[in-house]
Design an enzyme around this catalytic site. Sequence first.
Site, PDB file in Angstrom:
ATOM      1  N   GLY A 186      51.981  46.929  26.109  1.00  0.00           N
ATOM      2  CA  GLY A 186      52.507  48.244  26.467  1.00  0.00           C
ATOM      3  C   GLY A 186      50.751  49.052  25.951  1.00  0.00           C
ATOM      4  CD  GLU A 215      41.912  42.133  23.343  1.00  0.00           C
ATOM      5  OE1 GLU A 215      42.991  41.319  22.995  1.00  0.00           O
ATOM      6  OE2 GLU A 215      41.069  42.253  23.891  1.00  0.00           O
ATOM      7  NE  ARG A 257      41.597  45.838  32.869  1.00  0.00           N
ATOM      8  CZ  ARG A 257      43.000  46.244  32.813  1.00  0.00           C
ATOM      9  NH1 ARG A 257      44.788  45.145  32.797  1.00  0.00           N
ATOM     10  NH2 ARG A 257      43.421  47.138  34.007  1.00  0.00           N
ATOM     11  N   GLY A 258      41.937  40.995  32.001  1.00  0.00           N
ATOM     12  CA  GLY A 258      42.925  39.941  33.191  1.00  0.00           C
ATOM     13  C   GLY A 258      42.694  39.835  34.505  1.00  0.00           C
ATOM     14  CD  GLU A 259      43.107  45.287  36.431  1.00  0.00           C
ATOM     15  OE1 GLU A 259      41.967  45.655  37.568  1.00  0.00           O
ATOM     16  OE2 GLU A 259      44.218  45.650  36.681  1.00  0.00           O
ATOM     17  CG  ASP A 260      38.043  42.901  36.663  1.00  0.00           C
ATOM     18  OD1 ASP A 260      39.227  43.251  37.348  1.00  0.00           O
ATOM     19  OD2 ASP A 260      37.173  43.549  35.402  1.00  0.00           O
ATOM     20  CB  THR A 261      37.717  37.251  33.851  1.00  0.00           C
ATOM     21  OG1 THR A 261      37.786  37.812  32.652  1.00  0.00           O
ATOM     22  CG2 THR A 261      36.188  38.746  34.785  1.00  0.00           C
ATOM     23  NE  ARG A 262      46.164  37.279  32.592  1.00  0.00           N
ATOM     24  CZ  ARG A 262      45.924  36.905  31.240  1.00  0.00           C
ATOM     25  NH1 ARG A 262      45.993  36.027  30.369  1.00  0.00           N
ATOM     26  NH2 ARG A 262      46.182  38.063  30.931  1.00  0.00           N
TER      27      ARG A 262
END
Length: 1174
Positions: free
Chosen positions: A59, A93, A26-31
């Site tokens: 999207g 995914e 999850r990008g906003e958590d761990t990117r």
Amino acid sequence: MAASTSTSSSSSSHPSWTYDAFLSFRGEDTRKNFTDHLYFALRDAGINTFRDDNELRRGEDITSELLSAIQRFKISIIVFSRNYAASRWCLEELVKIMECRRTVRQLVLPIFYDVEPSDVRNQTGSFAEAFLKHEERYLLDIDKVLRWRRALIEAANLSGWDLTNTVDGHEAKFIRKIVEAVLREVNSTYLYVTLYPVGIDSRLQAITSLLRVGANDVRMVGIWGTGGMGKTTISKAIYNQFFHSFEGKSFLANIRETSKQLDGQVRLQEQLLSDILKTGKIKVNNADRGITMIKERLRDRRVLVILDDVDRLEQLNAIARSRDWFGPGSRIIITTRDEQLLKVLEVDEVYTAQEMSENESLELFSWHAFKNSYPTEDYMDLSRSVIAYSGGLPLALEVLGSFLFSRSRKEWKSALEKLKRIPNDEVQTKLRISFDALNDSTQKDIFLDISCFFIGMDKDYVIQILDACNFFAEIGISVLIQRCLLSVGERNKLIMHDLLRDMGREIVREESPDIQGKRSRLWLHEDAIDIFAKQEGTKAVEGLTLKLSRLHTVTFSTRTFIKMQRLRLLHLDYVHLTGDYEHLSKDLRWLRWHGFPLKLFPNNFYSRNLVAIDLRYSNLTQIWKKSKELFEKLKFLNLSHSHYLSQTPNFARLPNLEKLILKDCRNLFEVHQSIGDLNNLVLVNLKDCRSLQSLPMSFYRLKSLQTLILSGCSRLDYLAEELGEMESLTTLLADNTAIRQVPCTIVQLKNLKCLSLCGCKGSPSKSLSSHFWSWIFPRKSPKSVNLLPASLQGLNSLTDLNLSHCNLSDDAIPKDLGSLCALQSLDLQNNHFHSLPSSLGGLSKLQALHLNYCTKLQSIPDLPPNLKEMWAQHCTALERMPNVSNNLHLEDLYLGNCNKLAEIPGLDKQLKHIDAINLEKCSNLTNNFKKGILQEWPLSGFHSVFGIFLPGNDIPDWFTYKDEGPSVCFEVPRINDRNMDGFTVCIVYSSKIGYTPDLPTISVINKTKSTVEQNERPYSINLEMSYEDHIWQFNFPNSKSKLEAGDEVEVIADFGSGIDVKKIGVCLVYKSNIDGFDGKMIHYASTSNKDAIVFSDDGDASIDQVVIESKMGLGDDEVESSHGCFDDERGAKRLRCDHNTDDKAESSHGCFDNHREAKRLRYDHSAEMRIDDD
């Protein structure tokens, strides 16, 4: 490490992994934190890792391209975080990942980052909040939400990592553990493709359409293009994607270079046959015989063969000239720069290697110039300018990117200006940007010299030669390496990419395109022949190579050298010259002339500037007789294999010699006494100089000598007391000499690290007269002498000591052996002592102890505390072993055929550390000892790939599932609060004398999931061939086979024809999930369907009772007779491939195409050290 593969019965296709690891997060958590750190740690470890960076462009729905790509990864790593379930993209995914786990056997590794595994499994906490929103949004498509839930449950139940409960939450340590685990999972079978696999997918797709893998014809496909276009990279990716689909495979790399070597075509034929047949090293006598062997051995096999960098038709003629050499369905892929070769071969298809598109070029360039996939904003315009000049050539992009890395905009602009002045788009011209950027002319000369003469040679050797040319080679080579113009490979050898090598040679050619004699360097055979034939050498020539065959004598005149007065480097192999040698250049620094034809070195050969002379295989009988010429700069002299040489030169003429190599000079009987005056001599190699009887006394004055090799000097019987004065000596190898006694002054060698006296017999003379007088006067027979001095105190740097085959008796080993405080390896094999000094235990740094065939040895004292491996096989008088409970580092214990040994005290306490225990033919072992270590082994963990070998004819009682023959079937029971960690396999076998056993394969067939896990487990040693029954017990982890409760399983042991497997048993090993259990392992050892006895790691059988749910329901009386296959058809238990049908199995195990060629594993435990002087 044992290799393993998995095969599905539901499909005839095999997994085709293109990449190693896919990161789902999850990008906003761990990117920008954890995932970013993990990603680069995986990349730095060499793991080809992909992360999707399209978050900003996402999207509602995940792209079909990404879903398709996921299935091409071997491993998926899922980073579960607080908001993971809030992302529909992440959940889709995950669904795809879990589908790939089931269908293509992708390995899935969950990571729980700042979230409890129970929240993921049960969708509680933040996951519950996310699913409330999903159920509202997808009220009319609730099946989608259910798919997401099932995927989360399935993933959370897998073995993974929880940050809060691992390494106390330290992220760096946490990431290190993950990387180590992933590295273990990456299959070494795959070829390394490239650091940055940009643009490979589209090219793979294009070639795949041409290959038509699966069709029954034999197809040949060519990959054609200029150097540096990525042909080899593409072919490696093809190999990785398709090799699972073939019965045999071979990737023959660098054919062009290999074929130039002596018997190069034969070597390629041997590699091809060995790769595919998997029967060890195959010997081919000649190329014609090799062609016949390929036809005979491969014509019925479906194989994948990739021939990389072919440049001559004879190479194809020797390896793959015709389709009928290979079996139906085979695919032959040829990469070449020469399209004509493909036309002559009449290949089915030709793929023309494509230049990289602008976007691909930008990405690849950016990875090298910025270590990122995209340029920084202020370099974008400059980057696009570089891309425009690169012409889409991958190697050019890599070299230019590396050159510009970490440079200022001002330097970039200067480089771009230089680019604009290059007149054409030729690859060599563009690569000259890096060449022209070298700081000075000496660095350029170093590059050109290496590209023409020194590729593949030792870096330090080349540095000495080029330093003599005033090139400052140490710093120069360092700069070339930094700028990607050169690299250093194994054994310190210089390596240069073909394209860069060709660029250097093209630079030289351009010096005089039409007149070879006006070029600075001549390396082409045709050019050199032409120069000699026409005698057209000029003062421009600085280096020349001409290599001829020893079988054909060709003679030229020395007058060719009259005008070559700047010649520095001369390489002549088996060339005959007539005329006056004074014509040769006085600037000569390097002379390599294998097969030197003269008996004496010419008196009028000017040699004052020579730094290295290499005259291997010469006809010299002496170096010179009356010459007074001084070789004052000579540092290297190699006269190895000069079989007529009887004396060394007078070293007074070689005052600065550093390395003297006279290997295999069979008639050499005298070393000149002047050798003692060589103050810079660091290495002397006299190996196999069989006529040499002694060294001059002056030899021992060599204060700088570091390495002395006397092995094979079978007449050398004496080392003087002055040996102790050689203060710099670090290595002394004197194997198989006639030395009877080492001088006691050896203990003065404070820097000695390696001492090998293998085969030196410390015994009296064996002459006929001595035998006669010892018979007439027994008391007056020659007195026996000890090989070693009475004390070894002083050898404080000694790390390796080899005294094998030395006839050592009890009094021959110094009592203060333990004073060798630095000793790491001790080899005492094949000696006659009854015991060892008690000081052995004081060798605190000893890691390896070898005592094989010490047939009189009765007992062994306490072992050194840090010992890792011990070999004492065939010690037939050995009765007592020390207590090993404190040997915490012991990994390998080999005591086969010690038939008086009853037990090894404390061994049961060390099983968690030990990798291999071999006690074959130890027929006197007590039953209690055997029972103890066998019962403790299941609790020892899954670190070992070897196991325990010992005498026995029955499976222990605590094994739940048993059967006669090589296979056993069972159903995995359900045990509350337990995770299955793996299982222990026990096999009763006997050997067939005269047979060499196959590498044993353990197959785990999961009938429920239609998968096969095959694990080839190497032997700890070569098995003792015996008709007697023995037990082999080992642990098998569940990390790959992933067995779960309810799975119907069959385990098959396949040893091939050399071993008869009589019985097999399986014991399941579990790990508790109960809080406070402290991670102790237990093993399930019951045959009832209700209660199971669970053994803890302290062996207490009453510690726990657990309720199980089992579908087997077999009582004790059924275990021995009813554990057949689940379809009630026993059939053939060894997996076989029916060669007469297409992908059809003979037995009821499903459609498993599991043809496996016999493999051998040979261990060379000899402590003999080899120094390659050639």
